[in-house]
Design a protein around this motif. Structure first.
Motif, short mmCIF file in Angstrom:
data_model
loop_
_atom_site.label_atom_id
_atom_site.label_comp_id
_atom_site.label_asym_id
_atom_site.label_seq_id
_atom_site.Cartn_x
_atom_site.Cartn_y
_atom_site.Cartn_z
N PHE A 187 -28.54 26.80 2.63
CA PHE A 187 -27.82 26.14 1.53
C PHE A 187 -26.62 25.43 2.16
O PHE A 187 -25.65 26.08 2.55
CB PHE A 187 -27.29 27.17 0.53
CG PHE A 187 -28.34 27.86 -0.30
CD1 PHE A 187 -29.06 27.14 -1.26
CD2 PHE A 187 -28.57 29.21 -0.17
CE1 PHE A 187 -30.01 27.79 -2.05
CE2 PHE A 187 -29.52 29.87 -0.96
CZ PHE A 187 -30.24 29.15 -1.90
N SER B 176 -32.49 29.86 1.09
CA SER B 176 -33.30 29.33 -0.01
C SER B 176 -34.71 29.91 0.11
O SER B 176 -35.62 29.28 0.64
CB SER B 176 -33.32 27.81 0.09
OG SER B 176 -34.10 27.31 -0.94
N PRO C 93 -32.55 34.92 -2.59
CA PRO C 93 -31.66 33.88 -2.05
C PRO C 93 -30.32 34.45 -1.55
O PRO C 93 -29.65 33.84 -0.74
CB PRO C 93 -31.41 32.96 -3.25
CG PRO C 93 -32.38 33.35 -4.29
CD PRO C 93 -32.91 34.71 -3.98
#
Ligand code: DAH
Length: 341
Positions: free
Chosen positions: A160, A198, A206
């Motif tokens: 991310f 992710s 996550p």
């Protein structure tokens, strides 16, 4: 004179019937017996205006009235207090046949418990806790860990990104770099914390929790690593549990290993839990890559290091026999209550 006393007597007898509670009894009683302002009290003050020859009879009459009134008030008071007590008992009555109210006590979340247990195990071997940051830059999370841009290993960790430069750390390994930049060997730290990728299925979330371990000193070898991990598996999964190392690859360790522990369900014979192999994969580890030491200004000829990364959810899932990581994040008390150690 007698009429005045008689009138007072009558007003006491009438008023007394209307009394309903202790407070009104008190007020009523005071309005007669108070030595200053009470009606009977005032009769006493009148004494000086009474002709001498009548005084004795007056005094006697007033005293008798006072005594009589005192008795009347005492019995009214007693009756009313008894009634009040009865009402109170009724209102506060306890039904001893009712089931007891359950008292719910809280417990730490299983992930927190697991994390604390791991901290205890490694603290007992002399590790210090280092708290890293959840937002890292690309350099600490990847480049300094020998994973430059376009390195294929970056694909292993779907990241991310917050900006081209900043990201949510994908691994607590990022903390290794900070520690090695800030301190000189000997270094012996663990770094527990949240990491983000992710990735989302029955065994991936996550957000999950890792605990990094790093030891840098002279003559650190894989034997030191295995010795420490043996202590860890025995304390968490039970005495008699052993580890084995299998070759693997991580950019920041060379050699890299995947660590298995003997199946604590079947003792290594082979069962459903270990898919018949007798071994369960528990973590990644290795000898710190010389390039990583050098990136942090540590002399790689003099010092060597070992590192390991433990997945805290994975450790808890194995320990409690949970097959879906979501159970740990759904906050369902029916589940969480069962996982209280
Ligand atoms: N950072 C790795 C991961 O998230 C785990 C890991 C492997 C950490 C090997 C280490 C190590 O310190 O030596 O998959």
């Amino acid at each position: 004179m007698n009429e005045a006393l008689e009138a007072i007597k009558q007003s006491i007898l009438e008023g007394e019937k209307k009394l309903t509670d202790s407070k009104s009894v008190y007020e009523f009683k005071k309005s007669f017996l108070d030595s200053k302002n009470g009606k009977i009290g005032q009769l006493m003050k009148e004494m000086k205006n009474i002709p001498k020859e009548d005084r004795a009879a007056y005094g006697k009459g007033v005293n008798e009235l006072k005594e009589w009134a005192t008795n009347v008030f005492a019995s009214v008071e007693e009756k009313i207090k008894a009634k009040e007590l009865e009402l109170r008992y009724k209102a506060e009555k306890i039904d001893v046949t009712m089931p007891a109210k359950e008292i719910h006590t809280g417990n730490l979340h299983p992930i927190t418990q697991m994390r604390n247990q791991l901290i205890d195990v490694f603290s007992s071997m002399g590790f210090e806790v280092y708290e890293g940051a959840e937002i890292e830059n690309d350099y600490y999370n990847f480049t300094a860990l020998n994973t430059p841009k376009d390195h294929p290993a970056r694909d292993m960790q779907d990241t991310f990104y917050l900006s081209p430069e900043f990201l949510l750390r994908t691994q607590t390994s990022a903390g290794q770099i900070h520690v090695m930049e800030d301190r000189k060997p000997p270094i012996k730290i663990i770094s527990p914390g949240k990491v983000f990728r992710s990735d989302d299925d029955a065994t991936h979330s996550p957000m999950f929790t890792q605990m990094e371990g790093l030891v840098v000193d002279e003559n650190i070898t894989l034997c030191d690593l295995q010795g420490m991990l043996d202590v860890f598996v025995q304390k968490i999964y039970g005495e008699g549990t052993v580890t084995r190392l299998r070759p693997s690859y991580f950019p920041f360790t060379e050699p890299s290993v995947e660590v298995d522990c003997s199946c604590f369900e079947c003792g290594g014979k082979g069962c459903k839990f270990c898919k018949g192999t007798g071994w369960i994969e528990i973590l990644g580890a290795g000898i710190v890559n010389k390039k990583v030491l050098e990136n942090c200004g540590i002399d790689s000829e003099k010092y060597s290091g070992l590192a390991f990364g433990i997945g805290i959810e994975r450790t808890a899932m194995l320990k409690y026999g949970i097959n879906n990581i979501k159970l740990l994040f759904e906050s369902d008390l029916r589940v969480l209550k069962q996982l209280d150690d």
